[in-house]
Design a protein around this motif. Structure first.
Motif, short mmCIF file in Angstrom:
data_model
loop_
_atom_site.label_atom_id
_atom_site.label_comp_id
_atom_site.label_asym_id
_atom_site.label_seq_id
_atom_site.Cartn_x
_atom_site.Cartn_y
_atom_site.Cartn_z
N ALA C 185 34.59 34.37 89.59
CA ALA C 185 33.53 34.80 90.41
C ALA C 185 34.00 35.77 91.49
CB ALA C 185 32.75 33.73 91.12
N THR C 190 30.37 36.56 86.53
CA THR C 190 30.00 35.26 86.53
C THR C 190 30.68 34.35 85.45
OG1 THR C 190 28.34 36.06 84.97
CG2 THR C 190 27.55 35.58 87.25
N ASN C 253 26.50 33.45 92.20
CA ASN C 253 27.65 34.06 91.78
C ASN C 253 28.28 33.29 90.68
OD1 ASN C 253 27.33 35.94 93.76
ND2 ASN C 253 28.20 34.60 95.42
N TYR C 256 25.56 33.18 84.88
CA TYR C 256 24.87 34.51 84.43
C TYR C 256 23.53 34.66 84.51
CZ TYR C 256 23.75 37.76 80.72
OH TYR C 256 23.03 38.83 80.02
N CYS C 281 29.65 35.62 80.44
CA CYS C 281 30.17 34.51 81.24
C CYS C 281 31.31 34.20 80.09
CB CYS C 281 29.07 33.51 81.09
SG CYS C 281 28.56 33.20 79.50
#
Lengths: 298, 323, 439
Positions: C185, C190, C253, C256, C281
């Motif tokens: 992050a 993400t 954060n 996704y 992600c």
């Protein structure tokens, strides 16, 4: 036909000029209609295009990307849907279920609606309004009591059982719509028929029915469609064994218990929609104007 | 029951229709042989008999049953008085459902009737009527499972900046907007669901209203034209009044379907995010929580909710009789 | 070859096979039917469709061949409605998949289910099934349901190529996993994908998260008390679990696409961003059946090579390894010879091996050899099931339906508004008091 006879006959030249002028005047009408119909059809077009795409692209990209190179079209989903076990058999089963379940309620609802419209008998107001009231009964509440009766009568799992069930569930709307239609038919027509010695049987079959063809045709379509698309009632009263299962059951089983493989439903939807649409098109020609022409004293 | 499928096919195609006609014929044959005054009193009951019998078994008896068990506990073994009604009228989810049903009632009825009427009148004027009518009608032919798939494709959501996979959000972002989570955001989601129902049911309104429109005798329209009325005047003074009773029938039907709205909600949100409706709540209470008492209480409330509509219909029934 | 030689060789092989491993499914089927060709039919109602239905039919085909019994299978995703109506209406199927342990208990208590203690060869069953499974199927000393297929929940899926490229280590504890998440992050990406949409059951993927956390954070006893309705939702144990999950799902954060994506994405498509370029992600929490969905969206992906999983990590180093499982229960409503034969067949390793080999199922029967699993990932998850020190069944499935439903909704509300946790939990407490009192 009648309308044309009323206006004075225009010359050939006038007629052509009129048509052109009329065509121009009607241009916005066409635009509006086409636009409305396009908007209305967008969801269906999305489904249709999706059904011709490879399954993995349906989940990851929008359907309109199919029109951007590389044109990725495929019959994969149709092959998958059509090759599902028992699809042909279940199509026939659906017909066996749907035809009687459409004919029975229409005929007996027409008898009853005729009686509600043209016969005087005590309690008919209350009865008729009760019929409307039954429209609101959620079908789910009727399943268990009726199934208990079916078990006692041995009707569970039989086609007769499901015909009667679908007929009963379709009756409130059918009686309601048909009585409304019958009561708009001109009263003096029936009175003069009765004076001529026609029995109610004759009056019903030779006057009321032919004159209400548009109403009956539209009801026939609705009832056909509902029965054709029904899943729950068939599963409860008929069961889903391949020998009796309608198409909705077979199609429902295309996806797994977690909803995986739903893309194939796009193709299956069009396959199952085909027959109802044919029925709709066939019955369209009964939606004609002027059945009552000449029967009303202006 | 029917081992022979060919026999079954014959019964389906010929036997069943013939039996219904034979019933009417038989009734008149019998009535013709008895005293006319008795026959006159008996006839309506024989004509309505099959309908009343089926309704009694399939709808009236279960409804009485529902009403009774709405005063019992979950598995109908113990009398609980009004406890189920107390529960549903204090339960937040049911109260939201009541509010949403009101939204459905107003907007589903309004839009289906207005669109149905508009389409019926517009399409009546063009030669390709049957084609456009079929396209509007098409959604009626789609099973609700397929309708769920269609509208999933319409309402799909991807995060801003990603390629959208839903039709509506692709349009919204193409015009520079931010994608909308149609089924999540309140109050848009309720209207998104009602839109689906309008899309499906307008075909119904169109077909019925169009049949009524075609039923208006040509002579009446012609007479108005001869009197010098323009199209709008004919529409407002002749066509619409003559369709009045059918418009009322369609509106009544749509009000009732709005009250029992279920399919669309069940496949699309299952009542999450503040979109619950009564029929879906009843389904949950009945089949998921197996609380027959509460499910029946909800069904009974639905039944009571249409009493005003029935009163209006009694009035109309009497008016029509006097015409 | 001479005819006698063929026969001899064949019988030799048969003996070797019988001693070492499984019999043929036909043999198992015939034995299940008491050595008789019974004929007749047995009706089965289940939730399986699509590839599951095909696998089930494939599984019962040898049974039909060997015993002459017709298996009439009906699949529906509305199992709750159809099964309840048919049982209440007095027309139950002979055998049926049961929606969950909660509903099974209800059917058992009202006497609708046949006690399988009287039907099965309990000695063989006891040897082949771990106690967990038979305990879950037992209501008041009667064996009301059996499991014929299982799945492992709470696996963390990742894109193996990307992880190798980045040089990330498999996290062994919750803290390591969170450290990695924060590292990702911090780089502006993400770490997680979350997807809660699942039609009428939307929200259930979140219940798996909470169950995984409760089980590891507060232990098996708290977990049991919780699903039995004895531990309140507002208790510290349960609240802490929500807050722990909130560190991921409540932080924009970390996930996704943000809240609307979490809520609108179907769980089956939830893992798709793992495989996009650049990835959306890097981790996705979902059960063992997720592999089907990966391959459905990206047909070229290979197990292990492209996607792999690690088990949900322990909260602290040295904690016992725990695993959450789920499975498809089966119950018997009509006591017919044909139904008895089929139940006896379905619990055999020979029958279950058929589904295992076709993929998508883990067998609860310990005699199904691991090498039958079609890919290493399936074998690994099957192994996880047998090797874990603490095994617990999906808690939400064990709760009364009304509780389970409210749990799903609570999950959806929490994602929309993590600040409203107090209200969500006290509302769940209210449902708990009502739902358990009915049982």
């Amino acid at each position: 036909m009648k309308s044309r006879a009323l206006s004075p006959a225009p010359s050939e030249r006038e007629r052509r000029g009129n048509r052109l002028l009329q065509g121009l005047r009607r241009f916005p009408l066409h635009i509006i209609i086409v636009a409305l119909v396009l908007i209305w059809s967008t969801p269906t077009v999305g489904l249709l295009v999706s059904s011709f795409r490879p399954a993995h692209l349906v989940t990851t990209t929008g359907w309109w990307t199919a029109f951007i190179p590389p044109w990725n079209f495929s019959l994969e989903l149709y092959e998958q849907a059509l090759s599902a076990a028992g699809m042909g058999q279940s199509f026939i089963n659906s017909l066996f279920i749907t035809i009687p379940a459409t004919v029975i309620p229409l005929m007996i609802a027409a008898f009853a609606a005729y009686a509600f419209a043209w016969m005087r008998f005590p309690g008919r107001e209350i009865l008729f309004v009760a019929v409307i009231g039954l429209l609101v009964v959620p079908l789910q509440t009727t399943l268990i009591p009726v199934l208990r009766i079916y078990n006692n009568l041995g009707l569970t799992g039989t086609f007769v059982g499901i015909w009667l069930a679908h007929s009963a569930y379709g009756l409130p709307l059918a009686v309601y719509l048909l009585r409304n239609f019958f009561s708009t038919l001109p009263r003096d027509m029936f009175e003069s028929a009765a004076l001529d010695g026609a029995s109610p049987f004759t009056a019903f079959f030779s006057l009321a029915l032919p004159l209400s063809v548009p109403a009956i045709a539209s009801l026939a379509i609705f009832q056909f469609m509902w029965v054709w698309n029904d899943l729950l009632i068939a599963l409860i009263y008929l069961g889903g064994e391949p020998s009796v299962a309608p198409m909705t059951v077979t199609i429902g089983n295309l996806t797994n218990s977690l909803g995986g493989g739903w893309q194939v439903l796009t193709a299956a939807a069009f396959i199952s929609m085909l027959l109802p649409l044919v029925v709709f098109f066939t019955l369209q020609r009964y939606f004609v104007r002027g059945l009552l022409a000449g029967s009303v004293k202006g | 029951m029917f081992e022979n499928r060919l026999l079954l096919a014959l019964i389906v195609v010929i036997g069943v229709p013939a039996a219904t006609v034979a019933y009417a014929w038989l009734v008149e044959a019998v009535l013709g042989r008895i005293r006319p005054t008795v026959a006159r009193g008996l006839r309506p009951w024989l004509w309505t008999g099959p309908v009343l019998l089926l309704l009694l078994v399939y709808l009236i008896y279960p409804t009485i049953n529902t009403f009774i068990i709405s005063f019992f506990n979950a598995n109908s073994t113990e009398w609980v008085g009004l406890a189920n009604y107390e529960f549903i009228f204090t339960n937040n989810a049911v109260l939201i459902a009541l509010r949403n049903n009101l939204l459905w009632l107003v907007f589903l009825t309004l839009f289906t009737v207005v669109f149905g009427l508009l389409f019926a009148i517009l399409f009546d004027r063009v030669r390709y009527e049957s084609v456009v009518k079929s396209l509007i009608f098409l959604p009626m032919a789609i099973s609700f499972v397929a309708a769920g798939v269609i509208w999933r494709i319409m309402y799909d959501y991807q995060p801003p900046g990603q390629d959208q996979t839903g039709t509506l959000n692709a349009l919204v972002t193409a015009f520079g907007g931010n994608p909308v989570a149609w089924l999540i955001e309140r109050p848009e989601n309720n209207f998104a669901l009602i839109a689906v129902a309008v899309w499906i049911w307008t075909g119904f309104a169109l077909v019925v209203l169009s049949a009524a429109l075609k039923g208006i005798p040509v002579e009446i329209i012609e007479a108005a034209k001869v009197d010098g009325a323009n199209e709008l005047q004919i529409l407002l003074r002749v066509t619409l009044p003559m369709m009045g009773s059918t418009i009322a029938v369609v509106a009544t039907t749509m009000v009732i379907y709005a009250l029992k709205a279920f399919d669309v909600v069940y496949v699309m949100t299952n009542g999450n995010f503040g979109t619950e409706v009564m029929a879906n709540r009843m389904y949950k209470e009945m089949f998921n929580f197996t609380h027959f008492g509460r499910a029946s209480a909800i069904a009974t409330v639905l039944l009571l909710a249409i009493v005003p509509i029935m009163i209006i219909n009694i009035r109309r029934f009497r008016q029509q009789e006097q015409m | 070859m001479k005819r006698w030689l063929v026969l001899l060789l064949a019988s030799l092989f048969a003996v070797a096979f019988a001693q070492g491993e499984l019999r043929t499914p036909q043999e198992a089927a015939l034995e299940a039917a008491g050595g008789e060709e019974l004929g007749g039919s047995v009706s089965v109602l289940g939730v399986w469709g699509g590839n599951e239905q095909e696998s089930f039919l494939e599984m019962v085909r040898p049974f039909e061949e060997a015993t002459g019994i017709d298996v009439e299978y009906t699949g529906t995703r509305d199992l709750n409605a159809v099964l309840f109506t048919r049982v209440q209406g007095g027309n139950p199927p002979d055998l049926a998949g049961l929606p969950g342990p909660g509903q099974m208990a209800q059917f058992a208590q009202s006497g609708d289910l046949v006690d399988l203690n009287e039907v099965l060869d309990m000695e063989a069953f006891g040897n082949q099934y771990a106690d967990t499974w038979s305990d879950l199927g037992t209501v008041d000393d009667t064996l009301a349901g059996i499991f014929i297929k299982a799945s492992v929940k709470g696996l963390i899926w990742y894109n193996a190529n990307v992880w190798e490229e980045r040089g990330w280590e498999i996290p062994q504890t919750w803290d390591e996993m969170m450290a990695l998440s924060e590292e990702i992050a911090a780089g502006g990406e993400t770490p997680w994908c979350e997807a809660m949409e699942s039609g009428a059951a939307s929200g259930w993927p979140g219940t798996d998260w909470l169950e995984d956390i409760v089980l590891r954070q507060s232990g098996a006893d708290a977990y049991d008390a919780w699903y039995q309705g004895e531990l309140a939702w507002t208790s510290d144990e349960v609240r802490q679990a929500w807050e722990t999950w909130g560190e991921i799902v409540g932080d924009p954060n970390m996930v996704y696409g943000g809240v609307p994506t979490i809520l609108t994405t179907n769980f089956g498509q939830g893992g798709n961003p793992l495989f996009t370029d650049p990835p959306g992600c890097y981790m996705f929490h979902q059960a063992s059946f997720m592999t089907d969905f990966f391959v459905e969206s990206y047909p070229d992906l290979q197990p292990v090579e492209d996607f792999n999983f690690f088990p949900f990590p322990a909260m602290n180093e040295g904690d016992p390894t725990s695993v959450e499982i789920a499975g498809d229960l089966f119950g018997m409503f009509n006591d017919t010879p044909q139904a008895r034969a089929l139940v006896n067949y379905l619990v055999t390793p020979e029958a279950q091996a058929i589904w295992v080999e076709r993929g998508g199922a883990i067998s609860p029967n310990q005699d199904v050899p691991l090498e039958l699993y079609p890919d290493p990932i399936a074998a690994q998850s099957a192994d996880l099931l047998t090797s874990a020190e603490v095994v617990r069944f999906d808690a939400s499935d064990l709760m009364p339906e009304a509780m389970n439903n409210a749990f799903w909704q609570g999950i959806l509300e929490f994602i929309q508004n993590p600040e409203g946790l107090d209200d969500i939990l006290s509302n769940l407490d209210r449902v708990q008091q009502d739902a358990y009192s009915d049982q």
